[in-house]
Design a protein around this motif. Structure first.
Motif, PDB file in Angstrom:
ATOM      1  N   SER A  71       0.833  -1.198   0.000  1.00 21.22           N
ATOM      2  CA  SER A  71       0.000   0.000   0.000  1.00 21.22           C
ATOM      3  C   SER A  71       0.871   1.253   0.000  1.00 21.22           C
TER       4      SER A  71
ATOM      5  N   GLU B 141     -19.920  10.817   2.021  1.00 24.32           N
ATOM      6  CA  GLU B 141     -21.279  10.879   1.509  1.00 24.32           C
ATOM      7  C   GLU B 141     -22.189  11.564   2.522  1.00 24.32           C
TER       8      GLU B 141
ATOM      9  N   GLU C 178      -6.403   1.564   3.102  1.00 24.68           N
ATOM     10  CA  GLU C 178      -7.518   1.871   2.202  1.00 24.68           C
ATOM     11  C   GLU C 178      -8.512   2.841   2.827  1.00 24.68           C
ATOM     12  N   TYR C 179      -8.092   3.520   3.887  1.00 24.59           N
ATOM     13  CA  TYR C 179      -8.995   4.382   4.643  1.00 24.59           C
ATOM     14  C   TYR C 179      -8.452   5.804   4.738  1.00 24.59           C
TER      15      TYR C 179
ATOM     16  N   HIS D 184     -13.056   6.281   7.143  1.00 23.20           N
ATOM     17  CA  HIS D 184     -13.909   6.143   5.956  1.00 23.20           C
ATOM     18  C   HIS D 184     -13.094   5.454   4.865  1.00 23.20           C
ATOM     19  N   ARG D 185     -13.718   4.570   4.139  1.00 24.47           N
ATOM     20  CA  ARG D 185     -13.026   3.965   3.012  1.00 24.47           C
ATOM     21  C   ARG D 185     -12.742   5.037   1.949  1.00 24.47           C
ATOM     22  N   ILE D 186     -11.512   5.050   1.441  1.00 27.11           N
ATOM     23  CA  ILE D 186     -11.131   6.053   0.450  1.00 27.11           C
ATOM     24  C   ILE D 186     -11.995   5.943  -0.799  1.00 27.11           C
ATOM     25  N   ASP D 187     -12.370   4.720  -1.175  1.00 23.43           N
ATOM     26  CA  ASP D 187     -13.166   4.558  -2.395  1.00 23.43           C
ATOM     27  C   ASP D 187     -14.626   4.949  -2.215  1.00 23.43           C
ATOM     28  N   GLU D 188     -14.991   5.393  -1.010  1.00 26.71           N
ATOM     29  CA  GLU D 188     -16.364   5.815  -0.755  1.00 26.71           C
ATOM     30  C   GLU D 188     -16.469   7.313  -0.471  1.00 26.71           C
TER      31      GLU D 188
ATOM     32  N   ARG E 297     -15.115  11.468  -1.720  1.00 29.90           N
ATOM     33  CA  ARG E 297     -14.619  12.267  -2.846  1.00 29.90           C
ATOM     34  C   ARG E 297     -13.401  13.057  -2.378  1.00 29.90           C
TER      35      ARG E 297
ATOM     36  N   THR F 292      -1.488   9.341 -15.935  1.00 30.36           N
ATOM     37  CA  THR F 292      -1.423   9.133 -14.492  1.00 30.36           C
ATOM     38  C   THR F 292       0.038   9.092 -14.059  1.00 30.36           C
TER      39      THR F 292
ATOM     40  N   GLY G  18       0.146   8.201  -3.759  1.00 38.99           N
ATOM     41  CA  GLY G  18      -1.102   8.108  -4.489  1.00 38.99           C
ATOM     42  C   GLY G  18      -0.837   8.395  -5.947  1.00 38.99           C
TER      43      GLY G  18
END
Length: 400
Positions: A13, A28, A40-41, A95-99, A101, A372, A388
């Motif tokens: 990671s 959200e 991942e958070y 919070h999950r990064i993929d959830e 913005r 990227t 990242g």
């Protein structure tokens, strides 16, 4: 420092507990706020630290608090994420990064772009001045740079609209106006200023870590045809100022201590104000992907002028620093053909197109291309940390 967190972190990671980069995220149904990445958070720092300075949509208020506070907060976050006793308190703030913005992590006060890679500058010189020395006479005496446009620095993922402007190929008698046909990238590393300085004072190379908070990735998109027509006699302007993309995570300098290396030999010896007692050159390995295919791996440790020297030069005339200032290294290129950080170098100004696995080839960017840039560095206790990514997709020009 412990390298183990009770938060699950996948091997490889970018964000082990030895990193803890800062960014701005919106959960959200919530409002934008400052967080730190772990695995991942993302950790909601306003909730975890009960500090309203992190309940803001930018890092600037925290950056302005200065280095002692930066170190205090980093130590506290590390404690919260490594001591199991804090798990019950902290877990609800993850919070999950993929959830969520992610957005531009700081309000950009000023933007300066340097030209600090000898390999890049030499490549450009050989292309356009084949009968002259590749470097201009001043290049090894000072870090060359220009003052960019802060208002067009954008967050990773924001669309990059192909710019329009004047272009005049050498064979044409008169300039024409239209979309850039030579849209390029520049793989760069950026430095974010936290502590300001007073007008009329200088910041020495030794004061670098007292003023610079952290490091990010930068893609300074460039319209080479617009730039080539406009840049004499004053330098980059519209060919550069349409978009500069910045990664969403700012890696603090304290996480990069193991990545410090010696600045490459400099000859002639720099003037006094550019000399370093201790170098802040960094061992960063960049990776550039075009449409998810690796096309270059530029090494940042080859940069001729260090970020501390760039900062000293930027302020030697008494120009002040402001919280949120961003300065970038300029294109990072290495000595090998596959280490060049721009398409103009990779294709040698179009004479050697870049061939992609799908059978297509590129001289410059086409509409819908996605670029990227990623990077990694040595971390504390033998870990590897990452930045990242900064990414952007080219959208067609808006001609009216």
């Amino acid at each position: 420092m412990t390298t183990t967190s009770w938060v699950p972190v996948t091997e490889g990671s970018d964000f082990p507990v030895t990193n803890l980069p800062y960014g701005v995220f919106t959960p959200e149904g919530g409002s934008a706020r400052v967080g730190a990445a772990i695995g991942e958070y993302v950790l909601d720092l306003a909730a975890a630290l009960d500090d309203a300075v992190f309940a803001q949509p930018s890092l600037n208020a925290f950056l302005a608090q200065g280095r002692p506070r930066w170190q205090q907060v980093r130590a506290r976050i590390t404690e919260l994420l490594t001591d199991e006793a804090h798990r019950e308190l902290v877990e609800p703030a993850l919070h999950r990064i993929d959830e969520v913005r992610l957005s531009l992590p700081f309000e950009v006060a000023d933007y300066v772009d340097f030209y600090a890679s000898e390999y890049h500058a030499s490549n450009i010189g050989r292309m356009f001045r084949p009968d002259s020395p590749p470097l201009m006479p001043n290049w090894k005496h000072l870090p060359v740079g220009y003052h960019g446009r802060a208002g067009t620095v954008v967050g990773s993922g924001e669309p990059v609209v192909r710019p329009c402007g004047q272009r005049k190929p050498p064979q044409d008698a008169e300039p024409t106006f239209g979309p850039s046909q030579r849209l390029d990238i520049e793989a760069e590393v950026g430095f974010v200023v936290g502590t300001p300085s007073s007008m009329g004072t200088r910041v020495s190379t030794d004061e670098f870590a007292e003023h610079v908070f952290g490091v990010c990735l930068v893609n300074d998109w460039s319209a080479r045809d617009i730039q080539g027509w406009e840049y004499v006699p004053l330098g980059p302007f519209l060919g550069k100022s349409f978009a500069t993309s910045v990664s969403p995570w700012i890696v603090p300098l304290d996480a990069l201590e193991p990545a410090r290396v010696a600045t490459p030999p400099q000859e002639p010896e720099p003037l006094d104000y550019l000399r370093e007692q201790q170098s802040w050159a960094l061992d960063l390995a960049l990776e550039v992907r075009l449409n998810d295919e690796v096309v270059s791996r530029p090494p940042f440790d080859t940069l001729y002028w260090s970020p501390a020297q760039q900062l000293a030069h930027m302020t030697v005339n008494g120009a002040s620093l402001r919280t949120g200032d961003l300065y970038a290294s300029g294109t990072v290129s290495g000595p090998e053909p596959d280490q060049r950080g721009s398409l103009i170098e990779l294709s040698w100004n179009g004479h050697d197109p870049v061939k992609l696995d799908d059978g297509s080839q590129r001289v410059f960017l086409e509409d819908d291309d996605t670029v990227t840039i990623r990077a990694t560095a040595p971390g504390i206790e033998g870990t590897r940390i990452g930045f990242g990514e900064v990414t952007g997709t080219v959208h067609p020009a808006r001609e009216s």
